[in-house]
Every structure is written in C-alpha cells, then in structure tokens.
Design an enzyme around this catalytic site. Structure first.
Site, mmCIF file in Angstrom:
data_model
loop_
_atom_site.group_PDB
_atom_site.id
_atom_site.type_symbol
_atom_site.label_atom_id
_atom_site.label_comp_id
_atom_site.label_asym_id
_atom_site.label_seq_id
_atom_site.Cartn_x
_atom_site.Cartn_y
_atom_site.Cartn_z
ATOM 1 N N ARG A 53 -10.663 1.813 8.151
ATOM 2 C CA ARG A 53 -9.828 1.996 6.985
ATOM 3 C C ARG A 53 -9.164 0.634 6.697
ATOM 4 O O ARG A 53 -9.452 -0.334 6.967
ATOM 5 C CB ARG A 53 -8.570 2.988 7.518
ATOM 6 C CG ARG A 53 -8.330 3.204 8.843
ATOM 7 C CD ARG A 53 -7.438 1.724 9.331
ATOM 8 N NE ARG A 53 -6.427 1.562 8.398
ATOM 9 C CZ ARG A 53 -5.824 0.481 8.376
ATOM 10 N NH1 ARG A 53 -6.135 -0.769 9.088
ATOM 11 N NH2 ARG A 53 -4.779 0.179 7.382
ATOM 12 N N GLY A 54 -8.568 0.840 5.619
ATOM 13 C CA GLY A 54 -8.003 -0.277 5.089
ATOM 14 C C GLY A 54 -8.988 -0.762 3.800
ATOM 15 O O GLY A 54 -10.441 -0.743 4.000
ATOM 16 N N ALA A 55 -8.530 -0.939 2.343
ATOM 17 C CA ALA A 55 -9.542 -1.059 1.326
ATOM 18 C C ALA A 55 -10.546 -2.027 1.486
ATOM 19 O O ALA A 55 -11.528 -1.582 1.253
ATOM 20 C CB ALA A 55 -8.639 -1.443 0.220
ATOM 21 N N ARG A 90 -13.327 8.426 0.296
ATOM 22 C CA ARG A 90 -12.038 8.188 0.051
ATOM 23 C C ARG A 90 -11.477 7.989 -1.259
ATOM 24 O O ARG A 90 -12.474 6.988 -2.001
ATOM 25 C CB ARG A 90 -11.234 7.484 0.853
ATOM 26 C CG ARG A 90 -11.485 7.632 2.367
ATOM 27 C CD ARG A 90 -10.705 7.017 3.396
ATOM 28 N NE ARG A 90 -9.293 7.168 3.095
ATOM 29 C CZ ARG A 90 -8.171 6.530 3.725
ATOM 30 N NH1 ARG A 90 -8.518 5.425 4.500
ATOM 31 N NH2 ARG A 90 -6.769 6.709 3.638
ATOM 32 N N GLN A 203 -0.038 3.408 10.993
ATOM 33 C CA GLN A 203 -0.735 2.213 10.937
ATOM 34 C C GLN A 203 -0.064 0.957 11.209
ATOM 35 O O GLN A 203 -0.236 -0.017 12.044
ATOM 36 C CB GLN A 203 -1.455 2.006 9.518
ATOM 37 C CG GLN A 203 -2.416 2.901 9.220
ATOM 38 C CD GLN A 203 -2.141 4.137 8.476
ATOM 39 O OE1 GLN A 203 -1.055 4.701 8.538
ATOM 40 N NE2 GLN A 203 -3.009 4.795 7.553
ATOM 41 N N ASP A 244 -4.391 -0.857 -2.091
ATOM 42 C CA ASP A 244 -5.583 -0.195 -2.146
ATOM 43 C C ASP A 244 -6.287 -0.027 -3.489
ATOM 44 O O ASP A 244 -7.286 -0.012 -3.894
ATOM 45 C CB ASP A 244 -5.389 1.294 -1.718
ATOM 46 C CG ASP A 244 -5.227 1.095 -0.401
ATOM 47 O OD1 ASP A 244 -3.870 1.183 -0.028
ATOM 48 O OD2 ASP A 244 -6.021 1.357 0.470
ATOM 49 N N LYS A 255 -0.023 2.194 0.688
ATOM 50 C CA LYS A 255 0.303 3.435 1.826
ATOM 51 C C LYS A 255 1.635 3.936 1.144
ATOM 52 O O LYS A 255 2.798 3.403 0.859
ATOM 53 C CB LYS A 255 0.168 2.918 2.963
ATOM 54 C CG LYS A 255 0.750 3.716 4.151
ATOM 55 C CD LYS A 255 -0.428 5.049 4.412
ATOM 56 C CE LYS A 255 -1.756 4.384 4.273
ATOM 57 N NZ LYS A 255 -2.631 5.629 3.941
HETATM 58 O O1 MRU Z 1 -5.104 4.947 4.544
HETATM 59 P P1 MRU Z 1 -5.285 3.414 4.967
HETATM 60 O O2 MRU Z 1 -5.002 3.137 6.465
HETATM 61 O O3 MRU Z 1 -6.984 3.186 4.751
HETATM 62 O O4 MRU Z 1 -4.552 2.788 3.874
HETATM 63 C C1 MRU Z 1 -4.367 1.334 4.110
HETATM 64 C C2 MRU Z 1 -3.310 0.646 3.216
HETATM 65 O O5 MRU Z 1 -2.810 1.342 2.536
HETATM 66 C C3 MRU Z 1 -3.542 -0.910 3.197
HETATM 67 O O6 MRU Z 1 -2.292 -1.326 3.029
HETATM 68 C C4 MRU Z 1 -4.309 -1.326 1.958
HETATM 69 O O7 MRU Z 1 -5.556 -0.960 2.154
HETATM 70 C C5 MRU Z 1 -4.576 -2.690 1.969
HETATM 71 S S1 MRU Z 1 -5.324 -3.499 3.193
HETATM 72 C C6 MRU Z 1 -5.747 -4.982 3.305
#
Ligand code: MRU
Length: 367
Positions: A53-55, A90, A203, A244, A255
């Site tokens: 996960r994470g963009a 997603r 997270q 994201d 988030k």
């Molecule tokens: O739902 P997630 O855990 O994929 O959400 C991640 C986030 O919101 C991060 O802050 C975002 O992707 C930036 S990551 C470098």
C-alpha cells in the site's frame, strides 16, 4: 532502508527472476513476512488487500503486475486485460494509473515476443526511479527541517507530526514524508515524531512506528484526535504528510483525517508540508474536493481490530456492536489553501498551479 541492520526495499525482483517479492504489510509490526507475487491475480490481490500500500508502492507493484500478466500471455488482449484488472484495484492513488499508462505506452507498440523482457526492465526502472525521487524529496525537505530547527534556536527537540505511513514502506525506499525526517535524524537534528495512529487501518501505529523504530528515530504514537491539542500547546513545530493524488492547483488527497490536521495546523500557525513524487500529480484535475475519487473500504476495517494478545497470538476482535453499520472512507482532500508548501523531487513550491508549474515548466499549456 535497513531492517535488523540489513538493507531492504518494500518490493524487489525475486532472486530466481520468476516473481516479484514484497513485504506483506498486513503482517507488520507483529511479523516481518514477505509475499511472492507470481501472477497478475496475486499482484492485484496484494494491492487490493493492502499487503502492499502507499501510492508510490502501489504504482511499482502494478508495473510488476503487468510483467506477470505478460509472462502468462503477451498478446494484445492479455495486456489490456491485465491493465484493466490492475486499474480496478484501488481508486484514489493516481500513481497506479500513472504506472499503468506508462507501461501501456511502452508495451502496446512492441511485438508480443519483446513485451515480457521490456515490461520487467520498465518495472525495475520505475522502482529505481522512485528510490531516486524519494532521496531527492528528502534532501529538499531536510532544508525545511534545518530552517525550523534554526528558528527554534536549536534547543530541545524538533517536533514533527505525521499522519498515516508515508515512509519507505509506502514507497520502494526512503519514503516521501519520512524521507526528510530520516535525513534530518542522520544529520544529527534531534527530531521527535508524533505518529498519528491513523484509524481504521492503523498505518501510523503499525507501520510508521515500526519503521521509525527500525531506524532509531524517537517517536510517540498518539490517538488520531490528539494533534490539535498538541498544536495548541506549542508541541508541534511542523507537520509533514504524503499524498495519494495532488491536483494541478495543489489540493491533496491523503489518508482520512489529514484534512483535520491541516485545519488545526492553520489555526495554530504550524507549517503543514506535503511531500510528493511527481507521479502523484494528477495534472488533469483542479478541484480536489469535487474531482478526486475517494475510496470507501469494507466496514469491517472499522468494526474489527487486529493486535497481538498477551499470549503472543495475533488475533482480530470486533469493537462495535453487532448490527451497527460502519462507513469507511479511506481518504480526504486537503485544499491547497491549508498547505504551506509542497516538497517534490525538484524542490519546494507553493501549493498552487503556478507553484507546481514553476517546478514542472514542461507542463505549461498542457492538461
Ligand atoms: O491506504 P494506504 O495505506 O495506501 O494510504 C497511504 C497514504 O495515504 C499515504 O499517506 C500516501 O500514499 C502517501 S505515501 C508516500
């Protein structure tokens, strides 16, 4: 970054070059387990279930996913099917679409026999580019932290608040929001991080706290609603979060809960920075609140909590009454007016269209 003293990325090509391997983030912090992705469906499942996960990491995993799809069948139809399956995993992080568009542009014109090798090369390159981008974000963000530390008279600790996980686990390495923090810590600035737990997936409590701990960065986990109180009492020098999807005018989706932190920061005169790699900019969108698609996930993520029992066993328990519905909005949008500055691989700019164009002049006159 290092785990137990050994360098590690969040995703990599398996030693036998037949699969991608990634840290299974659903198992942290209780177990460091890797997952082997050998097919398109396994890659899609890893993204959907948030094993990854994470963009930026979602984008890199999708690129490997295209390679895995083509290993099974390199025809035009299989390429389009693979892209569609991954695109549906997603909705909010635009890095997913960026990576898939990039792969399609490269692979569609090639003869099928050349596609598998080209897809792997590009997936590897996307991963390496992400690492370089995040290192540069860290260097630009470090200057902001150095300035804040100087403003504080280099006394006490530099207090930083972050939300969710925008560390190396959310990227291929180094992270976005946490990259400047790691560089500041390594440069000897006594950084202390307030880590929002980040309900419902936690997270912050589970991933950010783990990776800061691995690197020896002092930190304290706080409940999501504590940030405003800390800011009112002068206990936060600055906030840094990831994103994201950032629109062309500088609105940022991140988030759920990020918006409330930005409001509290504005009310208390605390700088609120957003760190992002350029693939997170959606140049086609302007008004983030109206235009960015916000993911809604299963209500069980809210009603059920997973943790380690005193016995050592990891278990999931329900915390809401049977029959109470739960609405699980995964992201919110922070309007550009609440963002002090954006930190990108090309430097720091105001959160505005002109600000972004000053760093990305090649986008002038384009959508
Ligand atoms: O739902 P997630 O855990 O994929 O959400 C991640 C986030 O919101 C991060 O802050 C975002 O992707 C930036 S990551 C470098």
């Amino acid at each position: 970054m290092k785990v137990h003293g050994k360098p590690m990325r969040s995703i990599w090509l398996a030693p036998d070059a037949q699969a991608a391997e990634a840290i299974d983030q659903t198992r942290l912090p209780h177990a460091l387990v890797t997952v082997r992705l050998t097919t398109l469906d396994e890659a899609a499942h890893a993204i959907r279930s948030m094993q990854v996960r994470g963009a930026p990491l979602i984008g890199a995993t999708a690129a490997y996913g295209v390679w895995l799809a083509l290993r099974a069948d390199a025809s035009d139809g299989a390429l389009e099917h693979g892209l569609a399956v991954l695109r549906g995993t997603r909705p909010t992080a635009v890095n997913l679409h960026w990576a898939l568009d990039d792969m399609r542009q490269l692979l569609a014109p090639l003869p099928p026999a050349e596609r598998v090798a080209a897809a792997l090369r590009r997936a590897e390159a996307i991963s390496d580019e992400d690492v370089a981008i995040n290192r540069a974000i860290g260097a630009h963000g470090l200057k902001l932290l150095e300035d804040a530390w100087a403003r504080k008279g280099r006394q006490g600790r530099l207090e930083v608040l972050t939300h969710c996980n925008a560390g190396w686990l959310a990227t291929v390495d180094f992270g976005t929001a946490l990259s400047p923090i790691y560089q500041a810590h390594d440069a000897g600035i006594p950084v202390h991080v307030w880590v929002d737990e980040t309900r419902p997936r936690n997270q912050g409590a589970q991933l950010t706290a783990w990776e800061l701990g691995q690197h020896g960065v002092p930190h304290t986990v706080i409940a999501d609603n504590v940030g405003g109180h800390l800011m009112q009492h002068g206990q936060v020098d600055l906030c840094i979060v990831g994103t994201d999807r950032t629109t062309a005018q500088g609105d940022v989706a991140n988030k759920i809960g990020t918006y409330l932190k930005a409001l509290a920061a504005k009310d208390n005169g605390v700088p609120f920075y957003v760190a992002l790699p350029s693939p997170t900019i959606d140049w086609t969108l302007r008004d983030g609140v109206r235009e960015i698609p916000i993911e809604q996930r299963d209500g069980t993520e809210l009603s059920d909590v997973t943790g380690r029992l005193a016995s050592g066993e990891v278990a999931t328990v329900r915390i809401t009454p049977e029959g109470s519905p739960a609405a699980n909005y995964a992201f919110d949008v922070t309007p550009a007016r609440l963002v002090t500055a954006l930190i990108t691989e090309r430097g720091v700019c105001p959160a505005s269209h002109d600000g972004l164009l000053s760093l990305f002049p090649e986008r002038r006159g384009r959508a």
